[in-house]
Scaffold this motif. Sequence first.
Motif, mmCIF file in Angstrom:
data_model
loop_
_atom_site.group_PDB
_atom_site.id
_atom_site.type_symbol
_atom_site.label_atom_id
_atom_site.label_comp_id
_atom_site.label_asym_id
_atom_site.label_seq_id
_atom_site.Cartn_x
_atom_site.Cartn_y
_atom_site.Cartn_z
ATOM 1 N N GLY A 43 0.881 -1.219 -0.021
ATOM 2 C CA GLY A 43 0.016 0.125 -0.030
ATOM 3 C C GLY A 43 0.827 1.345 -0.105
ATOM 4 N N ALA A 44 0.214 2.375 -0.485
ATOM 5 C CA ALA A 44 1.140 3.672 -0.489
ATOM 6 C C ALA A 44 1.477 4.180 0.959
ATOM 7 N N GLU A 45 0.979 3.774 2.025
ATOM 8 C CA GLU A 45 1.515 4.131 3.393
ATOM 9 C C GLU A 45 2.882 3.693 3.570
ATOM 10 N N GLU A 120 -3.670 1.106 -7.415
ATOM 11 C CA GLU A 120 -2.799 2.406 -6.879
ATOM 12 C C GLU A 120 -3.752 3.289 -6.384
ATOM 13 N N GLY A 121 -4.847 3.141 -5.780
ATOM 14 C CA GLY A 121 -5.704 3.951 -5.304
ATOM 15 C C GLY A 121 -5.202 4.810 -4.172
ATOM 16 N N ASP A 122 -4.388 4.477 -3.469
ATOM 17 C CA ASP A 122 -3.786 5.171 -2.492
ATOM 18 C C ASP A 122 -2.739 6.262 -2.983
ATOM 19 N N VAL A 123 -2.103 5.895 -4.055
ATOM 20 C CA VAL A 123 -1.229 6.747 -4.575
ATOM 21 C C VAL A 123 -2.163 7.954 -5.369
ATOM 22 N N HIS A 124 -2.951 7.372 -6.104
ATOM 23 C CA HIS A 124 -4.044 8.549 -6.644
ATOM 24 C C HIS A 124 -4.531 9.573 -5.705
#
Length: 206
Positions: A43-45, A120-124
Amino acid sequence: MEPVATRVPAGPLFPIGQGERSDAARNRQLLLDAAEALVREHGAEAVTMDAVAKRAGVGKGTVFRRFGNRSGLMHALLDQSEKKLQAAYMFGPPPLGPGAPPVERLIAFGRARLAGIEVEGDVHREAETGTERYSSAPFNVTKTHVALLLRQADATGNTWLLADTLMAALDAGLVMHQTQVLGYSLRQIGDHWESLVRKVTAPPPQ
Protein backbone atom coordinates in the motif's frame (compact mmCIF):
# COMPACT_ATOMS: atom_id res chain seq x y z
CA MET A 1 -17.81 29.26 -26.85
CA GLU A 2 -15.48 26.67 -25.35
CA PRO A 3 -12.34 27.95 -23.60
CA VAL A 4 -9.25 27.68 -25.75
CA ALA A 5 -7.01 27.89 -22.69
CA THR A 6 -7.91 24.39 -21.56
CA ARG A 7 -6.77 22.79 -24.78
CA VAL A 8 -3.52 20.86 -24.61
CA PRO A 9 -1.18 20.94 -27.61
CA ALA A 10 -0.13 17.80 -29.39
CA GLY A 11 3.35 16.41 -28.87
CA PRO A 12 5.20 15.05 -25.84
CA LEU A 13 2.69 15.22 -23.01
CA PHE A 14 4.77 14.38 -19.97
CA PRO A 15 8.07 16.24 -20.10
CA ILE A 16 9.36 14.82 -16.82
CA GLY A 17 12.73 13.25 -17.50
CA GLN A 18 13.36 15.01 -20.82
CA GLY A 19 16.98 16.00 -21.22
CA GLU A 20 18.19 13.60 -18.54
CA ARG A 21 21.38 11.65 -19.08
CA SER A 22 20.66 8.01 -19.73
CA ASP A 23 22.18 6.95 -16.40
CA ALA A 24 20.10 9.55 -14.53
CA ALA A 25 16.97 8.37 -16.32
CA ARG A 26 17.75 4.75 -15.39
CA ASN A 27 18.30 5.71 -11.75
CA ARG A 28 15.01 7.59 -11.70
CA GLN A 29 13.19 4.58 -13.15
CA LEU A 30 14.89 2.28 -10.65
CA LEU A 31 13.50 4.39 -7.80
CA LEU A 32 10.02 4.56 -9.33
CA ASP A 33 9.98 0.79 -9.85
CA ALA A 34 10.98 0.31 -6.21
CA ALA A 35 8.22 2.65 -5.05
CA GLU A 36 5.66 0.97 -7.29
CA ALA A 37 6.60 -2.45 -5.92
CA LEU A 38 6.09 -1.16 -2.37
CA VAL A 39 2.64 0.16 -3.30
CA ARG A 40 1.58 -3.15 -4.81
CA GLU A 41 2.90 -5.20 -1.89
CA HIS A 42 2.07 -3.01 1.11
CA GLY A 43 0.00 0.00 0.00
CA ALA A 44 0.95 3.63 -0.49
CA GLU A 45 1.49 4.23 3.22
CA ALA A 46 4.57 1.97 2.97
CA VAL A 47 6.20 4.33 0.48
CA THR A 48 8.66 6.37 2.49
CA MET A 49 11.92 7.86 1.28
CA ASP A 50 13.80 5.38 3.52
CA ALA A 51 11.85 2.39 2.24
CA VAL A 52 12.31 3.33 -1.41
CA ALA A 53 16.04 3.88 -0.92
CA LYS A 54 16.41 0.51 0.80
CA ARG A 55 14.37 -1.28 -1.87
CA ALA A 56 16.39 0.32 -4.67
CA GLY A 57 19.71 -0.21 -2.91
CA VAL A 58 20.70 3.46 -2.85
CA GLY A 59 21.22 6.12 -0.22
CA LYS A 60 18.22 8.09 1.04
CA GLY A 61 19.82 11.28 -0.22
CA THR A 62 19.53 9.98 -3.78
CA VAL A 63 15.76 9.70 -3.43
CA PHE A 64 15.50 13.23 -2.03
CA ARG A 65 17.66 14.61 -4.85
CA ARG A 66 15.49 12.97 -7.49
CA PHE A 67 12.04 13.81 -6.08
CA GLY A 68 12.49 16.49 -3.42
CA ASN A 69 10.12 14.96 -0.87
CA ARG A 70 7.50 12.24 -0.49
CA SER A 71 4.87 14.37 -2.24
CA GLY A 72 7.14 14.73 -5.26
CA LEU A 73 7.68 10.97 -5.30
CA MET A 74 3.94 10.28 -5.15
CA HIS A 75 3.29 12.69 -8.01
CA ALA A 76 6.02 11.00 -10.05
CA LEU A 77 4.37 7.62 -9.40
CA LEU A 78 1.04 9.02 -10.53
CA ASP A 79 2.67 10.44 -13.67
CA GLN A 80 4.06 7.00 -14.45
CA SER A 81 0.63 5.44 -14.03
CA GLU A 82 -0.92 8.13 -16.23
CA LYS A 83 1.69 7.51 -18.93
CA LYS A 84 0.70 3.85 -19.10
CA LEU A 85 -2.99 4.70 -19.42
CA GLN A 86 -2.20 7.43 -21.94
CA ALA A 87 -0.23 5.01 -24.11
CA ALA A 88 -3.11 2.54 -23.98
CA TYR A 89 -5.80 4.98 -25.11
CA MET A 90 -3.60 6.70 -27.69
CA PHE A 91 -1.87 3.71 -29.27
CA GLY A 92 -3.34 0.53 -27.81
CA PRO A 93 -5.95 -1.80 -29.27
CA PRO A 94 -9.66 -0.94 -29.29
CA PRO A 95 -11.98 -0.38 -27.58
CA LEU A 96 -9.69 1.68 -25.33
CA GLY A 97 -7.38 2.61 -28.20
CA PRO A 98 -8.19 3.97 -31.67
CA GLY A 99 -10.52 2.05 -33.94
CA ALA A 100 -13.65 1.75 -31.78
CA PRO A 101 -16.67 4.11 -31.77
CA PRO A 102 -16.16 7.11 -29.44
CA VAL A 103 -18.83 6.02 -26.96
CA GLU A 104 -17.25 2.59 -26.61
CA ARG A 105 -13.83 4.19 -26.16
CA LEU A 106 -15.21 6.44 -23.40
CA ILE A 107 -16.70 3.44 -21.62
CA ALA A 108 -13.43 1.52 -21.92
CA PHE A 109 -11.48 4.53 -20.67
CA GLY A 110 -13.56 4.74 -17.50
CA ARG A 111 -13.22 1.06 -16.77
CA ALA A 112 -9.45 1.19 -17.33
CA ARG A 113 -9.18 4.18 -15.02
CA LEU A 114 -11.13 2.34 -12.33
CA ALA A 115 -8.86 -0.69 -12.67
CA GLY A 116 -5.86 1.56 -12.07
CA ILE A 117 -7.45 3.03 -8.96
CA GLU A 118 -8.02 -0.46 -7.60
CA VAL A 119 -4.29 -1.19 -7.81
CA GLU A 120 -2.87 2.26 -7.03
CA GLY A 121 -5.78 3.99 -5.33
CA ASP A 122 -3.78 5.30 -2.38
CA VAL A 123 -1.23 6.81 -4.75
CA HIS A 124 -3.97 8.57 -6.70
CA ARG A 125 -5.64 9.79 -3.52
CA GLU A 126 -2.43 11.14 -2.00
CA ALA A 127 -1.17 12.74 -5.22
CA GLU A 128 -4.50 14.17 -6.38
CA THR A 129 -4.78 16.83 -3.71
CA GLY A 130 -5.17 20.57 -4.14
CA THR A 131 -6.74 22.53 -6.95
CA GLU A 132 -3.42 22.77 -8.79
CA ARG A 133 -3.91 19.27 -10.16
CA TYR A 134 -6.70 20.57 -12.39
CA SER A 135 -4.14 22.59 -14.34
CA SER A 136 -1.51 19.83 -14.39
CA ALA A 137 -0.39 18.18 -17.61
CA PRO A 138 -1.71 14.69 -16.72
CA PHE A 139 -5.17 15.98 -15.83
CA ASN A 140 -5.47 18.16 -18.92
CA VAL A 141 -4.20 15.47 -21.28
CA THR A 142 -6.88 13.14 -19.96
CA LYS A 143 -9.50 15.87 -20.05
CA THR A 144 -8.62 16.64 -23.68
CA HIS A 145 -9.01 12.97 -24.57
CA VAL A 146 -12.42 12.74 -22.90
CA ALA A 147 -13.60 16.01 -24.45
CA LEU A 148 -12.48 14.88 -27.91
CA LEU A 149 -14.40 11.62 -27.61
CA LEU A 150 -17.48 13.51 -26.40
CA ARG A 151 -17.26 15.80 -29.42
CA GLN A 152 -16.84 12.82 -31.76
CA ALA A 153 -19.90 11.24 -30.13
CA ASP A 154 -21.89 14.45 -30.86
CA ALA A 155 -22.57 15.11 -27.19
CA THR A 156 -24.55 18.31 -26.72
CA GLY A 157 -23.46 21.24 -24.55
CA ASN A 158 -20.01 22.43 -23.54
CA THR A 159 -17.80 19.36 -23.96
CA TRP A 160 -15.07 20.77 -21.69
CA LEU A 161 -17.45 21.21 -18.76
CA LEU A 162 -18.98 17.83 -19.52
CA ALA A 163 -15.51 16.25 -19.50
CA ASP A 164 -14.89 17.75 -16.05
CA THR A 165 -18.20 16.33 -14.83
CA LEU A 166 -17.48 12.85 -16.14
CA MET A 167 -13.94 12.80 -14.77
CA ALA A 168 -15.24 13.76 -11.33
CA ALA A 169 -16.98 10.38 -11.26
CA LEU A 170 -13.54 8.74 -11.56
CA ASP A 171 -11.93 10.73 -8.75
CA ALA A 172 -9.74 8.33 -6.76
CA GLY A 173 -10.87 9.57 -3.36
CA LEU A 174 -14.54 9.23 -4.29
CA VAL A 175 -14.10 5.79 -5.85
CA MET A 176 -12.23 4.52 -2.80
CA HIS A 177 -14.99 5.89 -0.54
CA GLN A 178 -17.58 4.13 -2.69
CA THR A 179 -15.76 0.80 -2.53
CA GLN A 180 -14.34 0.85 1.00
CA VAL A 181 -17.10 2.68 2.88
CA LEU A 182 -20.28 2.39 0.84
CA GLY A 183 -19.63 -1.18 -0.27
CA TYR A 184 -19.97 -0.79 -4.02
CA SER A 185 -17.91 -3.06 -6.27
CA LEU A 186 -15.74 -1.69 -9.04
CA ARG A 187 -17.97 -3.53 -11.48
CA GLN A 188 -21.00 -1.62 -10.18
CA ILE A 189 -19.14 1.67 -10.45
CA GLY A 190 -17.98 0.74 -13.95
CA ASP A 191 -21.54 -0.13 -14.97
CA HIS A 192 -22.69 3.22 -13.61
CA TRP A 193 -19.95 4.94 -15.62
CA GLU A 194 -21.18 3.19 -18.77
CA SER A 195 -24.76 4.26 -18.06
CA LEU A 196 -23.62 7.84 -17.45
CA VAL A 197 -21.62 7.95 -20.70
CA ARG A 198 -24.51 6.57 -22.73
CA LYS A 199 -26.90 9.13 -21.24
CA VAL A 200 -24.73 12.17 -21.94
CA THR A 201 -24.00 11.00 -25.49
CA ALA A 202 -27.58 9.98 -26.35
CA PRO A 203 -29.20 11.98 -29.17
CA PRO A 204 -31.56 14.69 -27.88
CA PRO A 205 -35.25 13.81 -28.06
CA GLN A 206 -36.98 14.94 -31.22
